[in-house]
Structure formats: C-alpha cells, structure tokens
Write an enzyme that holds these catalytic residues in place. Structure first.
Site: not given
Ligand code: ADP
Length: 533
Positions: A172, A436
């Site tokens: 990640t 929040w």
């Molecule tokens: P990073 O963003 O840290 O590189 P990831 O690609 O695994 O890691 O991202 C996961 C995060 O992205 C989720 O925990 C969430 O916060 C955000 N995310 C993913 N899809 C959506 C969505 N459709 N709407 C809002 N947030 C999203």
C-alpha cells in the site's frame, strides 16, 4: 457429517489452462509507447506466460521467490500476471510513481530476486536497484524477449501449488508510516476474480462478449482484478500502455470498441471535460460501463456522464488489503428503475459488499453504530480476499481486531438498505467542535458547481473549534467563481458549521501515485501559510 466434494485447489494454473483451451482466438490489444497498436491472441499470451514460467525456473528462481514488475499496462505485464504465479513464483507489482527510496525499501522488504522492467523505466530502476536484492533484470522488448526465446512452453509443468501459497504481493502506498506489503494467495485471487465478475454493475454483467480496458494501473492493487477477470471470461482485453491522457483513452475506446473500462475519478473527470468540450467527436456507442473507484466518484460526474453523454458509471470501493474490490454500487431494482435523482444519490455511495465480504461499523468506543444513513464510525471488514496481516510487519498487527476483522481506517455511514458511504479517511477527518465534518460530502457538492473542475477539502487547525474546513479549488479553464459564491452554493445542502471558512484557488490539487488527492501536501501548504511570519 462431511460433504463429499473434491478438495480442488484454487490456483492460477487453472486460469491459464482455461484461457488457452477455450479462448485461444480472443484478442489482446496494447497501445505501444510509439502510440501504434500491438494485437495478439490468448493463444500467444498463454504460450508466452508458460515460457516465462519455464524461463524463470531456468534462471535459478525457486518456488515462492518474488519476481517484481516495474511496468505500465501492456500485454507483457499480463503475461507476468499469469506466468509468474503459474510457475510457483510470487508476482510483486512495483508502483512506478513512487520515490526511488520507497521502491528501494519495498523491493528489499519483499526480498525481490528478479524484475521485469519497461525500457522507459530502466533509469528509475537504476536509481534504487543497488539497494535491493534484485539479481536478474529483464527489460521488456529486450532481454525479456531473450529470456522467453530460450524457453519451450511445452516444458512447463504444473507446480501443483497449494491454494494458500502466495501468488502476488502489493504494497500500500501508505500515506502514513512505511509501506505495508499485502500478500495475495492463489485462492484469494480466484475468489476475488469470481466475486467481482459475479456482480453486474446495473444490468451490465461482464461476459466473453465484452472488450475490457483497465485504465487502473497493473502496478497497483491488481488493476482491480480486471486482467484476471477478463482472462477467466475470455473477453477481449485492451491495454493503454503509458498513454493515460483523456484523448488517447477516448481514441482507444473508439478504435478497439471498448465496452467496459475502470479507473480512478481523476481520469474520468478529465474525460468528462474533454467530452463536454467536443460533443460527438468520439463514437462511444459500444461503451456500456465505466467502473470508478479508488476515491469517491462525485455525484455531479456520475450525473454528467449519464445525462450529457448517455454513459453509465458504476462506483466501487476497496483497498489494497481487499485485493482490492470489496463493494460495488449494484442498485436494488426499485432504485435502478426509480427516480433518476435518487438513483444518482445511490450511485454516488460506495455500494453494497460483494458476496462473502462482510462489514460492520464501530465508533471510537467500540460500539456498533446504527445503519441509519447518518451515524458515522470506522468500517471494519472480513472476507476470503481480505488480508489477515501485513508481510513481516508485526507493529501493524493492531489493524486487525481480536475477533478477526480488518480496520479499514475509513469513516463511513450506512444507509438502512445497506449502502455504504465514505465520509472520510480517518487521517483526513475534520473534527470541528468535537463533531465530524465529511470532507468527501463537501467536495462532491463543490464539484457539482459548473465552474469547479476539482475540489479538495482539508482540516486547518483552529484555536476555538480545534479544526475547520478549508476548500482548495481548481476552476475549469476560462471559468470564474469567488469564495462567497461557492459558499452560497453549498449553503442549502449543509449545516452552517460544516461550510468551509476559506476557499483557496489553486492551479492543481497535488495527487498521489495512483491519482488520489494528496491532502497531506495541501495541509502542509496551507497550515504553513497560516503561521504568523
Ligand atoms: P492508498 O490510497 O493508501 O494508496 P489504497 O489504494 O489501498 O491505498 O486505497 C484504499 C482507500 O482508498 C480506501 O481505504 C478508501 O479510503 C479510498 N477509496 C477507495 N475507493 C473509494 C471510493 N469509491 N470512494 C471513496 N474512497 C475510496
């Protein structure tokens, strides 16, 4: 009494066998660096994937060894997706947008022994390779071809893997702390593939008749599983290579007859603007569904595509830790056929979980919050394609609850009908006067303003309220708006104390390697500006 069914291991060689036996004629198209197209068939792809498995073994790699890729989306990367795990090795996709120091850490931590790298990315590799255990470098269109040439696909033997062995790894990008490695098993990969393919985004079940173009990078979170899903179904696949600008993508959609595509909202915002400016320039009549996830798909974007261009967006949510797809906004029939505004409201939520993914939402005190569409808490999940731990990172064990749920770090509310809505990531949350405020909700509304191209809302420290929202705004080309106008635009939709106090107009919002708003950078910029000189 036990069931009397076969204990059949879910491993990727079964995917390879299926693809070559039944879909040999299906086509895979790739946009090459010089912008021309390369076409070949599943028969070619599967044969080369076998060659790769054989060749890696010849090169001295052993079962379980990590083989990295540092590549854009193209057919050789697809060969790696299948060939590396089918040889019993572990595919480790490196994110080419990361800093070389992070890549050095990630490749060392994972213990990568070999890497397949695009020629254009060799200079990047050279900036960190010496700090890693990588011994073998195979350059796409160069030594990678030599590697394959020396191997006979017929020599491939099924390594008879156990389904719980590792198939792939992805770190990640970790906006907080060091990058963390997620290790996918053959079993989790198969179940994710089946699970995502099973849920049709609003009458759009994906099938062999589709033409699938994953815009989402293969170097991050398995390209949402689409290379495996398409291969399982035998669908035509299209890869955009390094050309991710809206114009090239629209050309790809038209030329190759793309029916299903997937990517982060930043990509679609750019595409929508280009389509709005050039109505009718591209024939997109084949395009049935665009999957959007990775960050929140703004409601105005979903509505804009549908109403102005007849294009359908399916919103999904997930994380690297969940392979990554965990939910899709598959609408209940009454919602799908009901009032269009309500339908857009629901499409803008992050959907209901895929089969076998389970959710619960808990507040700071650990109590489950009601599914009333309003109460917020942290989303926890479990399921067969959710990580049970990070690779060799014991200090992160507290991301899992004692009863086995993964704490996502996403602050959400749940609609009574099961639709999840992301309000914030816990690290981006704005806490004003103890309550929040959802930055995501404010951003969505701001992006519905006709002059706004992009909006990111962040928390700024405040003596009285602890934190207050600040909106950073990118205006559309040639458009104008003032902070006062934007505030008035928000007013009917939010409580007064939610409204940002400051509106900063910026040329662009800084983005992460996978195209998400980099709010830490914005916070640094505006918090510093606020300090008295
Ligand atoms: P990073 O963003 O840290 O590189 P990831 O690609 O695994 O890691 O991202 C996961 C995060 O992205 C989720 O925990 C969430 O916060 C955000 N995310 C993913 N899809 C959506 C969505 N459709 N709407 C809002 N947030 C999203």
């Amino acid at each position: 009494m036990d069931g009397l069914m076969m204990d059949f291991s879910l491993t990727l060689p079964a995917l390879l066998r299926r693809a070559e036996t039944f879909f040999g004629n299906a086509v895979i198209a790739t946009r090459l660096p010089d912008k021309s197209f390369h076409h070949y068939t599943y028969a070619d792809m599967t044969s080369r994937a076998r060659q790769l498995a054989v060749a890696l073994q010849r090169a001295g790699l052993e079962r379980g060894d990590r083989v990295a890729t540092l590549c854009w989306n193209h057919y050789q990367h697809l060969e790696a997706y299948l060939g590396i795990p089918s040889g019993g090795f572990v595919l480790h996709t490196l994110n080419l947008r990361l800093h070389p120091d992070d890549l050095a850490y990630i490749a060392s931590h994972a213990g990568d022994r070999a890497v397949i790298v695009d020629r254009s990315l060799v200079p990047l590799l050279e900036r960190f390779r010496e700090r890693t255990p990588i011994e073998n470098v195979f350059v796409v269109e160069d030594s990678y071809e030599e590697l394959l040439a020396g191997a006979d696909p017929a020599e491939w033997r099924d390594p008879e893997l156990h389904e719980n062995e590792a198939a792939a790894m992805c770190y990640t990008s970790g906006t907080t702390g060091r990058p963390k490695g997620v290790v996918y098993s053959h079993r989790s990969t198969w179940l994710h593939t089946l699970g995502v393919a099973a849920v049709g985004p609003l009458d759009f079940n994906i099938s062999q008749r589709d033409v699938i173009l994953p815009v989402v990078p293969m170097f991050h979170a398995n390209a949402w599983g689409y290379p495996y899903i398409a291969t399982m179904l035998g669908a035509k696949q299209v890869y955009p290579g390094p050309h991710l600008d809206p114009e090239s993508l629209l050309d790809d959609f038209e030329q190759e007859g793309v029916t299903v595509t997937a990517g982060v909202p930043t990509i679609w915002m750019g595409i929508l603007q280009l389509l709005d400016a050039n109505p009718g320039r591209w024939d997109l009549s084949a395009l049935r569904a665009m999957l959007v996830g990775g960050s929140a798909a703004p409601r105005a974007m979903i509505a804009g595509f549908k109403q102005r261009h007849g294009l359908h967006i399916c919103h999904g949510w997930g994380m690297t830790e969940s392979s990554p797809v965990a939910s899709l906004s598959d609408l209940h029939p009454d919602l799908a056929s009901g009032d269009i505004d309500i339908r857009f409201d629901f499409q803008a939520k992050q959907g209901i979980p895929l089969p076998l993914i389970e959710w619960r939402v808990r507040d700071d005190a650990g109590n489950e919050v009601p599914w009333d569409g309003v109460s917020m808490g942290e989303l926890e999940m479990r399921g067969p394609w959710v990580a049970a731990g990070y690779y060799d990172t014991p200090e992160q064990a507290d991301r899992w609850t004692p009863d086995g749920w993964f704490k996502t770090g996403d602050i959400v509310s749940m609609h009574p009908r099961g639709y999840m809505q992301i309000q914030d990531r816990s690290k981006d949350v704005i806490k004003s006067g103890g309550e929040w405020i959802s930055s995501v909700a404010l951003e969505n509304q701001l992006m519905a303003h006709p002059a706004v191209a992009e909006a990111a809302v962040i928390a700024i420290p405040d003596d009285k309220w602890f934190e207050r929202p600040l909106a950073a705004i990118v205006l559309k080309e040639g458009a104008t708006a003032t902070g006062e106008e934007l505030r008035e635009f928000l007013e009917p939709h939010f409580a007064k104390w939610w409204l940002p106090d400051r509106y900063e107009f910026v040329a662009e919002i800084p983005k992460t390697g996978v195209g998400k708003f980099r709010k830490t950078a914005l916070r640094e910029q505006f918090v510093q500006e606020q300090q008295p000189a």
